[in-house]
Design a protein around this motif. Structure first.
Motif, PDB file in Angstrom:
ATOM      1  N   LEU A  15       0.915  -1.178   0.001  1.00  0.00           N
ATOM      2  CA  LEU A  15      -0.057   0.181   0.168  1.00  0.00           C
ATOM      3  C   LEU A  15       0.938   1.214   0.099  1.00  0.00           C
ATOM      4  CD1 LEU A  15      -2.508  -1.271   2.813  1.00  0.00           C
ATOM      5  CD2 LEU A  15      -2.903  -1.231   0.290  1.00  0.00           C
ATOM      6  N   GLU A  16       0.138   2.246  -0.720  1.00  0.00           N
ATOM      7  CA  GLU A  16       1.192   3.611  -0.575  1.00  0.00           C
ATOM      8  C   GLU A  16       0.277   4.591   0.289  1.00  0.00           C
ATOM      9  OE1 GLU A  16      -0.512   5.228  -4.731  1.00  0.00           O
ATOM     10  OE2 GLU A  16       1.524   4.555  -4.869  1.00  0.00           O
ATOM     11  N   THR A  17       0.663   5.684   0.237  1.00  0.00           N
ATOM     12  CA  THR A  17       0.033   7.134   0.998  1.00  0.00           C
ATOM     13  C   THR A  17      -1.411   7.075   0.480  1.00  0.00           C
ATOM     14  OG1 THR A  17       2.285   8.050   1.377  1.00  0.00           O
ATOM     15  CG2 THR A  17       0.131   9.440   1.404  1.00  0.00           C
ATOM     16  N   GLY A  18      -2.289   7.164   1.402  1.00  0.00           N
ATOM     17  CA  GLY A  18      -3.548   7.531   0.884  1.00  0.00           C
ATOM     18  C   GLY A  18      -4.624   7.049   1.930  1.00  0.00           C
ATOM     19  N   ALA A  19      -5.933   6.794   1.747  1.00  0.00           N
ATOM     20  CA  ALA A  19      -6.895   6.767   2.827  1.00  0.00           C
ATOM     21  C   ALA A  19      -7.293   5.270   2.610  1.00  0.00           C
ATOM     22  CB  ALA A  19      -8.206   7.426   2.421  1.00  0.00           C
ATOM     23  N   VAL A  20      -7.409   4.568   3.856  1.00  0.00           N
ATOM     24  CA  VAL A  20      -8.319   3.210   3.780  1.00  0.00           C
ATOM     25  C   VAL A  20      -9.474   3.695   4.249  1.00  0.00           C
ATOM     26  CG1 VAL A  20      -8.274   0.932   5.174  1.00  0.00           C
ATOM     27  CG2 VAL A  20      -6.125   1.942   4.756  1.00  0.00           C
ATOM     28  N   GLU A  21     -10.500   3.263   3.417  1.00  0.00           N
ATOM     29  CA  GLU A  21     -12.024   3.411   3.512  1.00  0.00           C
ATOM     30  C   GLU A  21     -12.722   2.160   3.776  1.00  0.00           C
ATOM     31  OE1 GLU A  21     -12.781   5.612  -0.182  1.00  0.00           O
ATOM     32  OE2 GLU A  21     -12.369   7.656   1.085  1.00  0.00           O
ATOM     33  N   TYR A  22     -13.394   2.179   4.632  1.00  0.00           N
ATOM     34  CA  TYR A  22     -14.572   0.884   5.053  1.00  0.00           C
ATOM     35  C   TYR A  22     -15.612   1.267   5.555  1.00  0.00           C
ATOM     36  CZ  TYR A  22     -12.174   2.257   9.444  1.00  0.00           C
ATOM     37  OH  TYR A  22     -11.730   2.648  10.785  1.00  0.00           O
ATOM     38  N   VAL A  23     -16.576   0.590   5.220  1.00  0.00           N
ATOM     39  CA  VAL A  23     -18.037   0.738   5.379  1.00  0.00           C
ATOM     40  C   VAL A  23     -18.502  -0.359   6.701  1.00  0.00           C
ATOM     41  CG1 VAL A  23     -20.341   0.500   4.596  1.00  0.00           C
ATOM     42  CG2 VAL A  23     -18.397   1.169   3.054  1.00  0.00           C
ATOM     43  N   VAL A  24     -18.910   0.489   7.778  1.00  0.00           N
ATOM     44  CA  VAL A  24     -19.377  -0.533   8.838  1.00  0.00           C
ATOM     45  C   VAL A  24     -20.883   0.051   9.094  1.00  0.00           C
ATOM     46  CG1 VAL A  24     -17.270  -0.054  10.098  1.00  0.00           C
ATOM     47  CG2 VAL A  24     -19.160   1.749  10.578  1.00  0.00           C
ATOM     48  N   SER A  25     -21.684  -0.726  10.075  1.00  0.00           N
ATOM     49  CA  SER A  25     -23.130  -0.401  10.098  1.00  0.00           C
ATOM     50  C   SER A  25     -23.500   0.908  10.308  1.00  0.00           C
ATOM     51  CB  SER A  25     -23.699  -1.402  11.185  1.00  0.00           C
ATOM     52  OG  SER A  25     -22.993  -0.819  12.302  1.00  0.00           O
ATOM     53  N   GLY A  26     -22.606   1.912  10.862  1.00  0.00           N
ATOM     54  CA  GLY A  26     -22.888   3.044  11.150  1.00  0.00           C
ATOM     55  C   GLY A  26     -22.706   4.193  10.012  1.00  0.00           C
ATOM     56  N   GLY A  27     -22.081   3.558   8.757  1.00  0.00           N
ATOM     57  CA  GLY A  27     -21.727   4.329   7.752  1.00  0.00           C
ATOM     58  C   GLY A  27     -20.133   4.339   7.324  1.00  0.00           C
ATOM     59  N   LYS A  28     -19.624   5.199   6.408  1.00  0.00           N
ATOM     60  CA  LYS A  28     -18.244   5.057   5.823  1.00  0.00           C
ATOM     61  C   LYS A  28     -17.261   5.623   6.883  1.00  0.00           C
ATOM     62  CE  LYS A  28     -16.754   5.324   1.506  1.00  0.00           C
ATOM     63  NZ  LYS A  28     -16.561   5.952   0.102  1.00  0.00           N
ATOM     64  N   LYS A  29     -16.175   5.015   7.270  1.00  0.00           N
ATOM     65  CA  LYS A  29     -15.092   5.510   7.844  1.00  0.00           C
ATOM     66  C   LYS A  29     -13.910   5.452   7.004  1.00  0.00           C
ATOM     67  CE  LYS A  29     -17.044   4.389  12.442  1.00  0.00           C
ATOM     68  NZ  LYS A  29     -16.612   4.908  13.673  1.00  0.00           N
ATOM     69  N   SER A  30     -12.827   6.465   7.343  1.00  0.00           N
ATOM     70  CA  SER A  30     -11.470   6.103   6.714  1.00  0.00           C
ATOM     71  C   SER A  30     -10.510   6.326   7.799  1.00  0.00           C
ATOM     72  CB  SER A  30     -11.567   7.118   5.714  1.00  0.00           C
ATOM     73  OG  SER A  30     -11.613   8.536   6.021  1.00  0.00           O
ATOM     74  N   LYS A  31      -9.336   6.028   7.434  1.00  0.00           N
ATOM     75  CA  LYS A  31      -7.939   6.213   7.922  1.00  0.00           C
ATOM     76  C   LYS A  31      -6.738   6.559   7.010  1.00  0.00           C
ATOM     77  CE  LYS A  31      -7.141   5.110  11.732  1.00  0.00           C
ATOM     78  NZ  LYS A  31      -7.051   6.214  13.109  1.00  0.00           N
ATOM     79  N   LEU A  32      -6.087   7.558   7.300  1.00  0.00           N
ATOM     80  CA  LEU A  32      -5.019   8.121   6.493  1.00  0.00           C
ATOM     81  C   LEU A  32      -3.877   7.188   6.600  1.00  0.00           C
ATOM     82  CD1 LEU A  32      -5.555  12.038   6.081  1.00  0.00           C
ATOM     83  CD2 LEU A  32      -6.014  10.109   4.448  1.00  0.00           C
ATOM     84  N   ILE A  33      -3.062   6.562   5.744  1.00  0.00           N
ATOM     85  CA  ILE A  33      -1.904   5.984   5.947  1.00  0.00           C
ATOM     86  C   ILE A  33      -0.602   6.528   5.231  1.00  0.00           C
ATOM     87  CG2 ILE A  33      -3.137   3.978   6.531  1.00  0.00           C
ATOM     88  CD1 ILE A  33      -2.234   2.634   3.718  1.00  0.00           C
ATOM     89  N   ARG A  34       0.422   6.132   5.493  1.00  0.00           N
ATOM     90  CA  ARG A  34       1.697   6.731   4.642  1.00  0.00           C
ATOM     91  C   ARG A  34       2.170   5.300   3.720  1.00  0.00           C
ATOM     92  NH1 ARG A  34       6.099   9.699   8.211  1.00  0.00           N
ATOM     93  NH2 ARG A  34       5.144   8.600  10.126  1.00  0.00           N
ATOM     94  N   ALA A  35       1.938   4.208   4.270  1.00  0.00           N
ATOM     95  CA  ALA A  35       2.585   2.918   3.622  1.00  0.00           C
ATOM     96  C   ALA A  35       1.895   1.704   4.322  1.00  0.00           C
ATOM     97  CB  ALA A  35       4.098   2.966   3.296  1.00  0.00           C
ATOM     98  N   GLY A  36       1.995   0.788   3.781  1.00  0.00           N
ATOM     99  CA  GLY A  36       1.839  -0.627   4.448  1.00  0.00           C
ATOM    100  C   GLY A  36       1.574  -1.750   3.536  1.00  0.00           C
ATOM    101  N   PHE A  37       0.933  -2.559   4.163  1.00  0.00           N
ATOM    102  CA  PHE A  37       0.573  -3.824   3.226  1.00  0.00           C
ATOM    103  C   PHE A  37      -0.657  -4.635   3.677  1.00  0.00           C
ATOM    104  CE2 PHE A  37       3.140  -5.980   6.306  1.00  0.00           C
ATOM    105  CZ  PHE A  37       2.513  -7.263   6.527  1.00  0.00           C
ATOM    106  N   VAL A  38      -1.603  -5.190   2.966  1.00  0.00           N
ATOM    107  CA  VAL A  38      -2.644  -5.884   3.202  1.00  0.00           C
ATOM    108  C   VAL A  38      -2.610  -7.588   2.798  1.00  0.00           C
ATOM    109  CG1 VAL A  38      -3.662  -5.311   0.861  1.00  0.00           C
ATOM    110  CG2 VAL A  38      -5.329  -5.900   2.920  1.00  0.00           C
ATOM    111  N   SER A  39      -3.289  -8.393   3.641  1.00  0.00           N
ATOM    112  CA  SER A  39      -3.541  -9.717   3.415  1.00  0.00           C
ATOM    113  C   SER A  39      -4.889 -10.079   3.597  1.00  0.00           C
ATOM    114  CB  SER A  39      -2.546 -10.438   4.470  1.00  0.00           C
ATOM    115  OG  SER A  39      -2.756 -11.747   4.423  1.00  0.00           O
ATOM    116  N   VAL A  40      -5.348 -10.792   2.519  1.00  0.00           N
ATOM    117  CA  VAL A  40      -6.844 -11.133   2.549  1.00  0.00           C
ATOM    118  C   VAL A  40      -6.726 -12.680   2.337  1.00  0.00           C
ATOM    119  CG1 VAL A  40      -9.100 -11.084   1.393  1.00  0.00           C
ATOM    120  CG2 VAL A  40      -7.295  -9.138   1.425  1.00  0.00           C
TER     121      VAL A  40
END
Length: 80
Positions: free
Chosen positions: A44-69
């Motif tokens: 992952l690169e700089t940007g927003a991780v956006e996710y949808v929960v029961s209360g609506g959409k949330k986001s978290k700004l990141i600088r870098a990282g990785f994801v595993s699914v």
């Protein structure tokens, strides 16, 4: 909710819960993860991780990282 999302930074667990979808800033472009997604590991690169929960959409700004699914479990290790 179809997915379990865990966002982890070196400081703490930023989020741990069920979500409907996750959108991530991949190094090759933005992409979305929905339920029943194929296994995946991506950087992952700089940007927003956006996710949808029961209360609506949330986001978290990141600088870098990785994801595993795997098996509707999404683990995101990030630098905030």
């Amino acid at each position: 909710m179809a997915l379990h999302l865990k966002i982890i930074s070196p400081e703490r667990i930023e989020f741990d819960g069920d979500v409907a979808s996750v959108a991530l800033p991949g190094t090759s472009g933005r992409f979305e993860i929905l339920g029943k997604h194929a296994p995946l590991i991506s950087s992952l690169e700089t940007g927003a991780v956006e996710y949808v929960v029961s209360g609506g959409k949330k986001s978290k700004l990141i600088r870098a990282g990785f994801v595993s699914v795997k098996d509707d479990e999404v683990s995101v290790c990030v630098e905030i």
